[in-house]
Design a protein around this motif. Structure first.
Motif, PDB file in Angstrom:
ATOM      1  N   GLN A  82     -29.056 -23.381  26.881  1.00  0.00           N
ATOM      2  CA  GLN A  82     -30.073 -22.668  26.114  1.00  0.00           C
ATOM      3  C   GLN A  82     -31.411 -22.772  26.849  1.00  0.00           C
ATOM      4  O   GLN A  82     -31.850 -23.862  27.210  1.00  0.00           O
ATOM      5  CB  GLN A  82     -30.195 -23.252  24.713  1.00  0.00           C
ATOM      6  CG  GLN A  82     -31.143 -22.484  23.817  1.00  0.00           C
ATOM      7  CD  GLN A  82     -31.217 -23.073  22.414  1.00  0.00           C
ATOM      8  OE1 GLN A  82     -30.769 -24.190  22.172  1.00  0.00           O
ATOM      9  NE2 GLN A  82     -31.786 -22.311  21.501  1.00  0.00           N
ATOM     10  N   GLU A  87     -35.357 -19.193  24.446  1.00  0.00           N
ATOM     11  CA  GLU A  87     -34.224 -18.534  23.797  1.00  0.00           C
ATOM     12  C   GLU A  87     -34.048 -19.069  22.376  1.00  0.00           C
ATOM     13  O   GLU A  87     -34.013 -20.279  22.169  1.00  0.00           O
ATOM     14  CB  GLU A  87     -32.957 -18.800  24.621  1.00  0.00           C
ATOM     15  CG  GLU A  87     -31.756 -18.023  24.211  1.00  0.00           C
ATOM     16  CD  GLU A  87     -30.588 -18.232  25.178  1.00  0.00           C
ATOM     17  OE1 GLU A  87     -29.808 -17.288  25.334  1.00  0.00           O
ATOM     18  OE2 GLU A  87     -30.468 -19.333  25.765  1.00  0.00           O
ATOM     19  N   ARG A 135     -30.130 -18.315  17.639  1.00  0.00           N
ATOM     20  CA  ARG A 135     -29.197 -17.201  17.431  1.00  0.00           C
ATOM     21  C   ARG A 135     -28.831 -16.537  18.769  1.00  0.00           C
ATOM     22  O   ARG A 135     -27.686 -16.204  19.011  1.00  0.00           O
ATOM     23  CB  ARG A 135     -29.806 -16.171  16.489  1.00  0.00           C
ATOM     24  CG  ARG A 135     -28.893 -15.005  16.160  1.00  0.00           C
ATOM     25  CD  ARG A 135     -29.593 -13.970  15.310  1.00  0.00           C
ATOM     26  NE  ARG A 135     -29.921 -14.428  13.988  1.00  0.00           N
ATOM     27  CZ  ARG A 135     -29.094 -14.351  12.951  1.00  0.00           C
ATOM     28  NH1 ARG A 135     -27.913 -13.831  13.091  1.00  0.00           N
ATOM     29  NH2 ARG A 135     -29.478 -14.788  11.767  1.00  0.00           N
ATOM     30  N   GLU A 136     -29.815 -16.334  19.643  1.00  0.00           N
ATOM     31  CA  GLU A 136     -29.565 -15.718  20.952  1.00  0.00           C
ATOM     32  C   GLU A 136     -28.634 -16.589  21.801  1.00  0.00           C
ATOM     33  O   GLU A 136     -27.726 -16.085  22.462  1.00  0.00           O
ATOM     34  CB  GLU A 136     -30.878 -15.494  21.709  1.00  0.00           C
ATOM     35  CG  GLU A 136     -31.756 -14.416  21.115  1.00  0.00           C
ATOM     36  CD  GLU A 136     -33.163 -14.402  21.697  1.00  0.00           C
ATOM     37  OE1 GLU A 136     -33.829 -13.362  21.542  1.00  0.00           O
ATOM     38  OE2 GLU A 136     -33.613 -15.420  22.292  1.00  0.00           O
ATOM     39  N   VAL A 187     -26.399 -18.835  20.730  1.00  0.00           N
ATOM     40  CA  VAL A 187     -25.048 -18.807  20.150  1.00  0.00           C
ATOM     41  C   VAL A 187     -24.335 -17.530  20.583  1.00  0.00           C
ATOM     42  O   VAL A 187     -23.180 -17.559  21.009  1.00  0.00           O
ATOM     43  CB  VAL A 187     -25.102 -18.926  18.606  1.00  0.00           C
ATOM     44  CG1 VAL A 187     -23.754 -18.610  17.988  1.00  0.00           C
ATOM     45  CG2 VAL A 187     -25.560 -20.325  18.196  1.00  0.00           C
ATOM     46  N   SER A 188     -25.021 -16.429  20.510  1.00  0.00           N
ATOM     47  CA  SER A 188     -24.435 -15.144  20.894  1.00  0.00           C
ATOM     48  C   SER A 188     -24.060 -15.135  22.373  1.00  0.00           C
ATOM     49  O   SER A 188     -22.957 -14.739  22.747  1.00  0.00           O
ATOM     50  CB  SER A 188     -25.419 -14.028  20.578  1.00  0.00           C
ATOM     51  OG  SER A 188     -24.899 -12.800  20.993  1.00  0.00           O
ATOM     52  N   ARG A 189     -24.957 -15.576  23.231  1.00  0.00           N
ATOM     53  CA  ARG A 189     -24.700 -15.600  24.674  1.00  0.00           C
ATOM     54  C   ARG A 189     -23.564 -16.558  25.000  1.00  0.00           C
ATOM     55  O   ARG A 189     -22.702 -16.262  25.822  1.00  0.00           O
ATOM     56  CB  ARG A 189     -25.967 -15.990  25.437  1.00  0.00           C
ATOM     57  CG  ARG A 189     -25.813 -15.887  26.953  1.00  0.00           C
ATOM     58  CD  ARG A 189     -27.159 -16.010  27.655  1.00  0.00           C
ATOM     59  NE  ARG A 189     -27.848 -17.247  27.383  1.00  0.00           N
ATOM     60  CZ  ARG A 189     -27.651 -18.389  28.049  1.00  0.00           C
ATOM     61  NH1 ARG A 189     -26.764 -18.436  29.021  1.00  0.00           N
ATOM     62  NH2 ARG A 189     -28.330 -19.467  27.738  1.00  0.00           N
ATOM     63  N   GLN A 225     -21.031 -17.408  23.118  1.00  0.00           N
ATOM     64  CA  GLN A 225     -19.759 -16.802  22.698  1.00  0.00           C
ATOM     65  C   GLN A 225     -19.316 -15.721  23.688  1.00  0.00           C
ATOM     66  O   GLN A 225     -18.138 -15.616  24.002  1.00  0.00           O
ATOM     67  CB  GLN A 225     -19.857 -16.220  21.287  1.00  0.00           C
ATOM     68  CG  GLN A 225     -19.970 -17.280  20.215  1.00  0.00           C
ATOM     69  CD  GLN A 225     -18.684 -18.053  20.023  1.00  0.00           C
ATOM     70  OE1 GLN A 225     -18.101 -18.604  20.953  1.00  0.00           O
ATOM     71  NE2 GLN A 225     -18.232 -18.103  18.786  1.00  0.00           N
ATOM     72  N   ILE A 226     -20.251 -14.927  24.177  1.00  0.00           N
ATOM     73  CA  ILE A 226     -19.921 -13.884  25.157  1.00  0.00           C
ATOM     74  C   ILE A 226     -19.417 -14.520  26.450  1.00  0.00           C
ATOM     75  O   ILE A 226     -18.398 -14.101  27.007  1.00  0.00           O
ATOM     76  CB  ILE A 226     -21.139 -12.975  25.417  1.00  0.00           C
ATOM     77  CG1 ILE A 226     -21.406 -12.115  24.176  1.00  0.00           C
ATOM     78  CG2 ILE A 226     -20.919 -12.090  26.644  1.00  0.00           C
ATOM     79  CD1 ILE A 226     -22.739 -11.384  24.199  1.00  0.00           C
ATOM     80  N   HIS A 240     -18.338 -23.900  14.862  1.00  0.00           N
ATOM     81  CA  HIS A 240     -18.650 -22.562  14.354  1.00  0.00           C
ATOM     82  C   HIS A 240     -19.219 -22.654  12.939  1.00  0.00           C
ATOM     83  O   HIS A 240     -20.242 -22.035  12.633  1.00  0.00           O
ATOM     84  CB  HIS A 240     -17.394 -21.698  14.371  1.00  0.00           C
ATOM     85  CG  HIS A 240     -17.594 -20.320  13.852  1.00  0.00           C
ATOM     86  ND1 HIS A 240     -17.383 -19.979  12.542  1.00  0.00           N
ATOM     87  CD2 HIS A 240     -18.019 -19.195  14.476  1.00  0.00           C
ATOM     88  CE1 HIS A 240     -17.653 -18.709  12.377  1.00  0.00           C
ATOM     89  NE2 HIS A 240     -18.037 -18.201  13.529  1.00  0.00           N
ATOM     90  N   GLN A 294     -23.068 -21.657  11.960  1.00  0.00           N
ATOM     91  CA  GLN A 294     -23.234 -20.568  10.991  1.00  0.00           C
ATOM     92  C   GLN A 294     -24.125 -21.014   9.833  1.00  0.00           C
ATOM     93  O   GLN A 294     -24.971 -20.254   9.363  1.00  0.00           O
ATOM     94  CB  GLN A 294     -21.878 -20.078  10.457  1.00  0.00           C
ATOM     95  CG  GLN A 294     -21.095 -19.261  11.442  1.00  0.00           C
ATOM     96  CD  GLN A 294     -21.733 -17.915  11.744  1.00  0.00           C
ATOM     97  OE1 GLN A 294     -22.822 -17.589  11.302  1.00  0.00           O
ATOM     98  NE2 GLN A 294     -21.054 -17.120  12.535  1.00  0.00           N
TER      99      GLN A 294
END
Length: 193
Positions: free
Chosen positions: A102, A106, A109-110, A112-114, A116-117, A165, A169
């Motif tokens: 991270q 950042e 939320r950004e 976590v999204s990155r 996961q991708i 997760h 969340q």
């Protein structure tokens, strides 16, 4: 065997040596197979027309093949792939997931999204690796949420990704609630009446 007169060379991008050679061979083979050729004609066409799919620079490799060294298309493909193995994409390693960190600017939320991708782009990674990297990747300086979750995961370790997760969340929901409450208070204080 001669190439049949009815054969039409399909439009295939020239191989320039910077992409995966197996992908080029597959595209070429599929395009040739699209013609109505008998089995013995197909082998001859594949072998004789392959050079037309090479760029000028790659033709040097083709012309440097020893005379009479290639008896079949499979031999040609083998020689081609071996000669261009450097262009094969290096498969992303599982350990590359440990490079996902991270950034200071950042948001939680950004990240976590990155994360996961990045995780989806890798070969399957065991839960314990993913949990460990996610925990290490959290930047305590980035946000209070990141700091709290990192402390929580260190203090109460988990092994299963589903547990991580669920924890992140719930942190995202808390963060969203804070944003909504702040927006509501701001609206209430700035109302026109």
């Amino acid at each position: 065997m001669k190439i049949p007169k009815r054969f039409h060379m399909p439009d295939i991008p020239k191989y320039i040596g910077t992409t995966e050679p197996n992908e080029h061979v597959t595209a070429y083979t599929c395009a040739i197979n699209g013609n109505d050729l008998a089995d013995d004609e197909r082998e001859s066409v594949l072998l004789k027309k392959f050079r037309q799919t090479l760029s000028k620079g790659e033709m040097i490799w083709y012309h440097n093949l020893p005379e009479y060294s290639i008896d079949s298309f499979s031999m040609l493909v083998d020689a081609f792939v071996k000669a261009h193995v450097g262009a094969i994409k290096v498969e992303t390693q599982k350990s590359d997931l440990f490079n996902v960190k991270q950034r200071d600017d950042e948001t939680f939320r950004e990240f976590v999204s990155r994360f996961q991708i990045e995780r989806m782009d890798l070969p399957p990674v065991t839960d314990d690796w993913a949990v460990q990297d996610f925990t290490q990747g959290l930047n305590s300086r980035s946000s209070i949420t990141s700091m709290e979750l990192k402390q929580n995961l260190i203090e109460y370790p988990v092994i299963v990704w589903a547990d991580v997760h669920n924890r992140y969340q719930s942190k995202i929901r808390v963060e969203d609630d804070k944003i909504l409450r702040a927006a509501s208070v701001s609206w209430y204080q700035n109302r026109p009446w």
